[in-house]
Structure formats: C-alpha cells, structure tokens
Design a protein around this motif. Structure first.
Motif, short mmCIF file in Angstrom:
data_model
loop_
_atom_site.label_atom_id
_atom_site.label_comp_id
_atom_site.label_asym_id
_atom_site.label_seq_id
_atom_site.Cartn_x
_atom_site.Cartn_y
_atom_site.Cartn_z
N UNK A 55 4.37 11.42 -1.20
CA UNK A 55 3.02 11.86 -1.53
C UNK A 55 2.68 11.39 -2.93
N UNK A 56 1.47 10.85 -3.09
CA UNK A 56 1.08 10.35 -4.40
C UNK A 56 -0.39 10.72 -4.65
N UNK A 57 -0.68 11.34 -5.79
CA UNK A 57 -2.08 11.63 -6.12
C UNK A 57 -2.87 10.33 -6.28
N UNK A 58 -4.14 10.39 -5.93
CA UNK A 58 -4.97 9.18 -6.00
C UNK A 58 -5.07 8.65 -7.43
N UNK A 59 -5.14 9.56 -8.41
CA UNK A 59 -5.24 9.13 -9.80
C UNK A 59 -3.97 8.40 -10.25
N UNK A 60 -2.81 8.87 -9.76
CA UNK A 60 -1.55 8.22 -10.12
C UNK A 60 -1.50 6.82 -9.50
N UNK A 61 -1.93 6.71 -8.24
CA UNK A 61 -1.94 5.40 -7.59
C UNK A 61 -2.90 4.45 -8.31
N UNK A 62 -4.05 4.95 -8.70
CA UNK A 62 -5.01 4.12 -9.43
C UNK A 62 -4.43 3.64 -10.76
N UNK A 63 -3.68 4.51 -11.43
CA UNK A 63 -3.03 4.11 -12.68
C UNK A 63 -1.97 3.05 -12.43
N UNK A 64 -1.18 3.23 -11.36
CA UNK A 64 -0.14 2.27 -11.03
C UNK A 64 -0.73 0.91 -10.71
N UNK A 65 -1.91 0.90 -10.09
CA UNK A 65 -2.55 -0.36 -9.71
C UNK A 65 -2.94 -1.16 -10.95
N UNK A 66 -3.38 -0.49 -11.99
CA UNK A 66 -3.75 -1.20 -13.21
C UNK A 66 -2.54 -1.93 -13.80
N UNK A 67 -1.38 -1.26 -13.78
CA UNK A 67 -0.15 -1.92 -14.26
C UNK A 67 0.29 -3.01 -13.29
N UNK A 68 0.07 -2.79 -11.99
CA UNK A 68 0.45 -3.79 -10.98
C UNK A 68 -0.36 -5.07 -11.15
N UNK A 69 -1.64 -4.94 -11.46
CA UNK A 69 -2.48 -6.12 -11.69
C UNK A 69 -1.96 -6.94 -12.86
#
Length: 342
Positions: A55-69
């Motif tokens: 389970x992952x909060x949407x805000x955490x996933x959005x933060x991870x995506x910025x680092x992934x980019x």
C-alpha cells in the motif's frame, strides 16, 4: 521546474529508494499494489508492506516519481541495460502506465539482453518483466488495469518468449505460461469491468497461438487451449454476467472451439444458468442471441432453441426475464435481421 528545497528532494529520494527496494525484492513475483486512501497512513510514513501486498499513499508515489524522473533521464543514455534507469522506469510506469519512453526503454533492454547471447540472463529478465507487468495490470489501480501501452507490452513480451519456449519448454510449462496470460486478463476484467484492452489482448493471444500452431514442427495443443479458455471464461462470465466484454470473448472462443458438440455443451450451460437465476442481464442475452442466431456455430442449434422455449413456458409471463426470452426467440427466428414492414 525542479524543486530546489533540499528537504523536499531528500523526501522524494527516500520515497523512491524505498519503493525501488520493495519492487526489486519481489521482482520475480506478482505483487498487489494499491493506492492508500488519505485516512490510512503507513507507520513509517512511506509504504505499508504485507508480503506481496503493498500500500502506498498517492502523495508518496508522486514524490517517488519526481526522483524517478531524475534518475531515468540522468542514466537512460548510459547503457540499454543500466539498472538505475530500469528501476526508474518501474516507478514511472506504476504512476503513469502510458509513459511510452519508459516502456520503450524496457523493450530495448530486453532486446539488448537477447542480442548479448546469454540465454539464462535473458530468460530471467523476461520472467521478471512478466511479473512486473502483471503486478500493475492486475492490481486495484484503475487506470493501469486498462492501459493500452502495458497490454501491448505484454503482447510484445509473449512474441519474444514464443521462439524460446516452443523449442525447449515442457508441455506443463507452456500450459502455465498460457494460463497465466488468461489469469491476468480475467483479474484485470474484475478490477475494471468491460476492460476492452485486456480482452482485446486475449483475442490477439488466441490468434497468435493459432498461427504458431501451424508454424512449429512440434505438436501444439491449440484445440486444448481453446477448450480450456472457453470453460474458464464461461465460469468467469457467470460471476460477472453484466460484463459484455467477457461474453463477447466467449463467443469469439466458441467460433474456434473444436469439436462442435463442446460448443453446444457451453451454450446449454449458459441457458441453464440464465434460467436458474432468471437473468435480466442484457449482456448475457446478447450472447445467447448471437450464439443461437449463428447458423453454423452449434451442432444441434434447434435443441438449444427448444430449451429456451421450455424456459419461457416455466417463466412468469409478466417478468423482464420472460421478455428477454421472447425477444431472443424472435431475434433468432429472423436470423438477427430486423423485419421490414411493408
């Protein structure tokens, strides 16, 4: 514009690394990933892990995506097999399943591994890729389950697998690979009703297997595959009778099912099911009308029509169920064509 706040960047990196660690740990297993509602907060503030459930909060996933980019565009030109870029694409596709650049990088990586002529590494990479895709396609993620990009990617993977597995795999392993493909479709169909892209993939799968069965020298059990698929999808449709995509796919399978008497068996089973629950599902009756109206689909078409007439005799004349039977019989009698009034 990039976020210049050091604390924010650190949080993004931490979220990204935590998610990558989990995905890498289970890279050879199919996971179930869910976006947590705001009311549920993981104890560590990032991920809620329970074996193969994440389970992952949407805000955490959005933060991870910025680092992934950042990780992806910093490393994508280093090598087609760069592990940092590969990890980043996993997070990008989890967040945005239509990220074509990330999907294409994963394709190029597999092609590079194949051309490197290390078959063991290549096969392992294919297995991991299938697990990754199925984790996204079958998880309760609304957009991801119906992603045309990811379903096309899964079809592309099967084309990569076929030349290897048909030469070396046992019949049991082939059956497992093919069955897993249908499992993914059925589960995605549950996650997102009338999942066009999933069922379209299932059609392409059967068409590809039909073509392969005529090309390979070794015996290929195409008829067994269609039979197994037909019974499995029929059972799925009974659990989801309002899903027109499932019924449409079942009809597609019946047209390819041999022997013919097995088609009659499945249609008769559907008629008994409709009578048992007094079905008022339009999708189910569309299937019945098309199956009975097809002049060559059934061996004993008249017996199925008589079975339907018997059901109407036992039905309440004022019910919607009775109306569906009456309309279906009229449709079948006219071979699906509307009568033109003079």
């Amino acid at each position: 514009m990039a976020n210049s706040n050091p604390a924010a960047v650190e949080h993004q990196q931490h979220a990204y690394e935590s998610l990558c660690t989990y995905l890498s740990k289970h890279e050879n297993e199919v996971m179930e990933i869910e976006i947590l509602p705001p009311a549920i907060a993981p104890p560590n503030g990032l991920l809620l892990e329970d074996g193969l459930n994440l389970g992952i909060p949407k805000k955490v996933l959005a933060s991870a995506v910025l680092a992934a980019r950042r990780a992806f565009f910093d490393n994508k030109d280093n090598s087609q097999t760069d592990p940092k870029a590969l990890q980043a694409t996993g997070v990008l596709l989890l967040f945005d399943p239509e990220h074509i650049t990330a999907a294409n990088f994963r394709k190029r990586r597999l092609i590079a591994l194949r051309d490197a002529d290390d078959m063991l590494v290549y096969q392992q990479a294919i297995l991991s890729e299938l697990c990754f895709l199925d984790s996204i396609l079958t998880s309760p993620l609304h957009r991801q389950t119906k992603s045309p990009t990811l379903w096309f990617h899964r079809g592309w993977l099967l084309r990569m697998i076929a030349p290897i597995e048909l030469k070396s795999a046992s019949g049991k392993r082939l059956a497992a690979i093919i069955s897993a493909a249908l499992d993914s479709v059925c589960k995605s169909g549950e996650r997102h009703p009338t999942n066009y892209y999933a069922w379209a993939y299932a059609r392409r799968l059967v068409s590809a297997l039909d073509r392969i069965s005529g090309e390979v020298d070794a015996p290929f059990p195409f008829d067994w595959v269609v039979s197994a698929f037909s019974h499995r999808v029929c059972a799925w449709c009974f659990k989801h009778p309002s899903d027109i995509s499932g019924w449409s796919y079942l009809l597609f399978l019946l047209e390819r099912l041999d022997p013919v008497d097995e088609r009659d068996e499945i249609v008769e089973k559907v008629l008994r099911y409709a009578a048992k629950i007094k079905s008022e599902n339009e999708s189910l009756w569309v299937f019945i009308r098309n199956a009975l109206g097809h002049p060559k689909l059934l061996e004993d078409r008249q017996a199925c029509i008589e079975q339907l007439k018997k059901s109407m005799e036992d039905a309440d004349e004022t019910s919607a169920y009775s109306d569906y039977i009456r309309q279906s019989l009229q449709w079948v009698e006219t071979s699906g064509k509307t009568r033109v009034r003079p």
